[in-house]
Scaffold this motif. Structure first.
Motif, PDB file in Angstrom:
ATOM      1  N   VAL A  16      -1.920 -22.088  -4.691  1.00 37.97           N
ATOM      2  CA  VAL A  16      -2.656 -21.279  -3.721  1.00 37.97           C
ATOM      3  C   VAL A  16      -3.682 -20.410  -4.418  1.00 37.97           C
ATOM      4  N   THR A  17      -4.766 -20.169  -3.704  1.00 34.14           N
ATOM      5  CA  THR A  17      -5.810 -19.236  -4.131  1.00 34.14           C
ATOM      6  C   THR A  17      -5.939 -18.187  -3.030  1.00 34.14           C
ATOM      7  N   ALA A  18      -6.799 -17.228  -3.236  1.00 32.52           N
ATOM      8  CA  ALA A  18      -7.022 -16.213  -2.205  1.00 32.52           C
ATOM      9  C   ALA A  18      -7.526 -16.857  -0.907  1.00 32.52           C
ATOM     10  N   ALA A  19      -8.227 -17.974  -1.016  1.00 35.44           N
ATOM     11  CA  ALA A  19      -8.754 -18.647   0.168  1.00 35.44           C
ATOM     12  C   ALA A  19      -7.705 -19.481   0.896  1.00 35.44           C
ATOM     13  N   THR A  20      -6.644 -19.921   0.192  1.00 34.52           N
ATOM     14  CA  THR A  20      -5.704 -20.849   0.800  1.00 34.52           C
ATOM     15  C   THR A  20      -4.308 -20.275   1.046  1.00 34.52           C
ATOM     16  N   VAL A  21      -4.001 -19.095   0.540  1.00 33.66           N
ATOM     17  CA  VAL A  21      -2.674 -18.513   0.720  1.00 33.66           C
ATOM     18  C   VAL A  21      -2.425 -18.241   2.201  1.00 33.66           C
ATOM     19  N   GLN A  22      -1.169 -18.421   2.651  1.00 31.24           N
ATOM     20  CA  GLN A  22      -0.818 -18.256   4.059  1.00 31.24           C
ATOM     21  C   GLN A  22       0.422 -17.389   4.202  1.00 31.24           C
ATOM     22  N   ARG A  23       0.570 -16.806   5.374  1.00 27.85           N
ATOM     23  CA  ARG A  23       1.816 -16.094   5.687  1.00 27.85           C
ATOM     24  C   ARG A  23       2.966 -17.085   5.582  1.00 27.85           C
ATOM     25  N   GLY A  24       4.072 -16.635   5.010  1.00 28.28           N
ATOM     26  CA  GLY A  24       5.230 -17.500   4.865  1.00 28.28           C
ATOM     27  C   GLY A  24       5.314 -18.202   3.526  1.00 28.28           C
ATOM     28  N   ASP A  25       4.214 -18.257   2.759  1.00 27.12           N
ATOM     29  CA  ASP A  25       4.260 -18.849   1.426  1.00 27.12           C
ATOM     30  C   ASP A  25       5.222 -18.045   0.563  1.00 27.12           C
ATOM     31  N   ILE A  26       5.948 -18.733  -0.299  1.00 26.29           N
ATOM     32  CA  ILE A  26       6.875 -18.085  -1.219  1.00 26.29           C
ATOM     33  C   ILE A  26       6.301 -18.229  -2.619  1.00 26.29           C
ATOM     34  N   ILE A  27       6.018 -17.101  -3.261  1.00 24.30           N
ATOM     35  CA  ILE A  27       5.399 -17.074  -4.582  1.00 24.30           C
ATOM     36  C   ILE A  27       6.396 -16.486  -5.565  1.00 24.30           C
ATOM     37  N   LEU A  42     -10.195  -8.610   1.343  1.00 18.56           N
ATOM     38  CA  LEU A  42     -10.871  -7.598   0.546  1.00 18.56           C
ATOM     39  C   LEU A  42     -12.266  -8.101   0.201  1.00 18.56           C
ATOM     40  N   PRO A  43     -13.136  -7.234  -0.302  1.00 11.89           N
ATOM     41  CA  PRO A  43     -14.490  -7.673  -0.668  1.00 11.89           C
ATOM     42  C   PRO A  43     -14.484  -8.741  -1.760  1.00 11.89           C
ATOM     43  N   GLN A  44     -15.529  -9.535  -1.800  1.00  6.31           N
ATOM     44  CA  GLN A  44     -15.786 -10.550  -2.823  1.00  6.31           C
ATOM     45  C   GLN A  44     -14.724 -11.642  -2.866  1.00  6.31           C
ATOM     46  N   GLY A  45     -14.141 -11.976  -1.728  1.00  2.28           N
ATOM     47  CA  GLY A  45     -13.220 -13.095  -1.627  1.00  2.28           C
ATOM     48  C   GLY A  45     -11.795 -12.815  -2.062  1.00  2.28           C
ATOM     49  N   ALA A  46     -11.481 -11.583  -2.400  1.00  2.00           N
ATOM     50  CA  ALA A  46     -10.117 -11.239  -2.806  1.00  2.00           C
ATOM     51  C   ALA A  46      -9.251 -11.004  -1.571  1.00  2.00           C
ATOM     52  N   LYS A  47      -7.924 -11.083  -1.761  1.00  2.00           N
ATOM     53  CA  LYS A  47      -6.984 -10.786  -0.680  1.00  2.00           C
ATOM     54  C   LYS A  47      -5.846  -9.951  -1.234  1.00  2.00           C
ATOM     55  N   GLN A  48      -5.335  -9.079  -0.384  1.00  2.00           N
ATOM     56  CA  GLN A  48      -4.155  -8.305  -0.732  1.00  2.00           C
ATOM     57  C   GLN A  48      -2.988  -8.889   0.055  1.00  2.00           C
ATOM     58  N   LEU A  49      -1.924  -9.250  -0.668  1.00  2.00           N
ATOM     59  CA  LEU A  49      -0.754  -9.841  -0.045  1.00  2.00           C
ATOM     60  C   LEU A  49       0.322  -8.783   0.114  1.00  2.00           C
ATOM     61  N   LEU A  50       0.933  -8.731   1.272  1.00  2.00           N
ATOM     62  CA  LEU A  50       2.075  -7.856   1.510  1.00  2.00           C
ATOM     63  C   LEU A  50       3.293  -8.758   1.603  1.00  2.00           C
ATOM     64  N   PHE A  51       4.297  -8.489   0.759  1.00  2.00           N
ATOM     65  CA  PHE A  51       5.510  -9.284   0.746  1.00  2.00           C
ATOM     66  C   PHE A  51       6.564  -8.650   1.639  1.00  2.00           C
ATOM     67  N   GLU A  52       7.562  -9.442   2.047  1.00  2.00           N
ATOM     68  CA  GLU A  52       8.640  -8.932   2.897  1.00  2.00           C
ATOM     69  C   GLU A  52       9.367  -7.767   2.245  1.00  2.00           C
ATOM     70  N   SER A  53       9.359  -7.700   0.918  1.00  2.00           N
ATOM     71  CA  SER A  53      10.029  -6.631   0.183  1.00  2.00           C
ATOM     72  C   SER A  53       9.247  -5.319   0.233  1.00  2.00           C
ATOM     73  N   MET A  59      -4.909 -10.561  -4.992  1.00  2.00           N
ATOM     74  CA  MET A  59      -5.370 -11.813  -5.598  1.00  2.00           C
ATOM     75  C   MET A  59      -6.881 -11.783  -5.677  1.00  2.00           C
ATOM     76  N   HIS A  60      -7.412 -11.943  -6.887  1.00  2.00           N
ATOM     77  CA  HIS A  60      -8.844 -12.089  -7.105  1.00  2.00           C
ATOM     78  C   HIS A  60      -9.262 -13.440  -6.529  1.00  2.00           C
ATOM     79  N   ALA A  61     -10.519 -13.616  -6.254  1.00  2.00           N
ATOM     80  CA  ALA A  61     -11.013 -14.857  -5.662  1.00  2.00           C
ATOM     81  C   ALA A  61     -10.694 -16.069  -6.533  1.00  2.00           C
TER      82      ALA A  61
END
Length: 74
Positions: A16-27, A42-53, A59-61
């Motif tokens: 997975v990348t910032a563009a392809t990560v989905q809810r429910g993915d286990i990392i 987030l700006p410039q293609g980054a995403k912030q992931l919130l985990f169940e914990s 994640m940078h682009a």
């Protein structure tokens, strides 16, 4: 690689990348399996992931991580 999980879900290993990560993915992070519960763009293609914990990961682009993705049987 893919296989069947209890309940009839198809389980597959994906990259997975910032563009392809989905809810429910286990990392796997630091030997701990973390399930993505929410995503924030987030700006410039980054995403912030919130985990169940409750933990956060940004994640940078260009970040690539291995994940397990469950897909319902159709």
């Amino acid at each position: 690689m893919s296989g069947w999980a209890p309940g009839g879900a198809l389980v597959s290993n994906v990259e997975v990348t910032a563009a392809t990560v989905q809810r429910g993915d286990i990392i796997q992070l630091g030997g701990q399996a973390c399930r993505v519960s929410d995503l924030f763009q987030l700006p410039q293609g980054a995403k912030q992931l919130l985990f169940e914990s409750g933990e956060l990961l940004t994640m940078h682009a260009r970040t690539r991580l291995a994940a397990v993705r469950m897909q319902r049987r159709r």
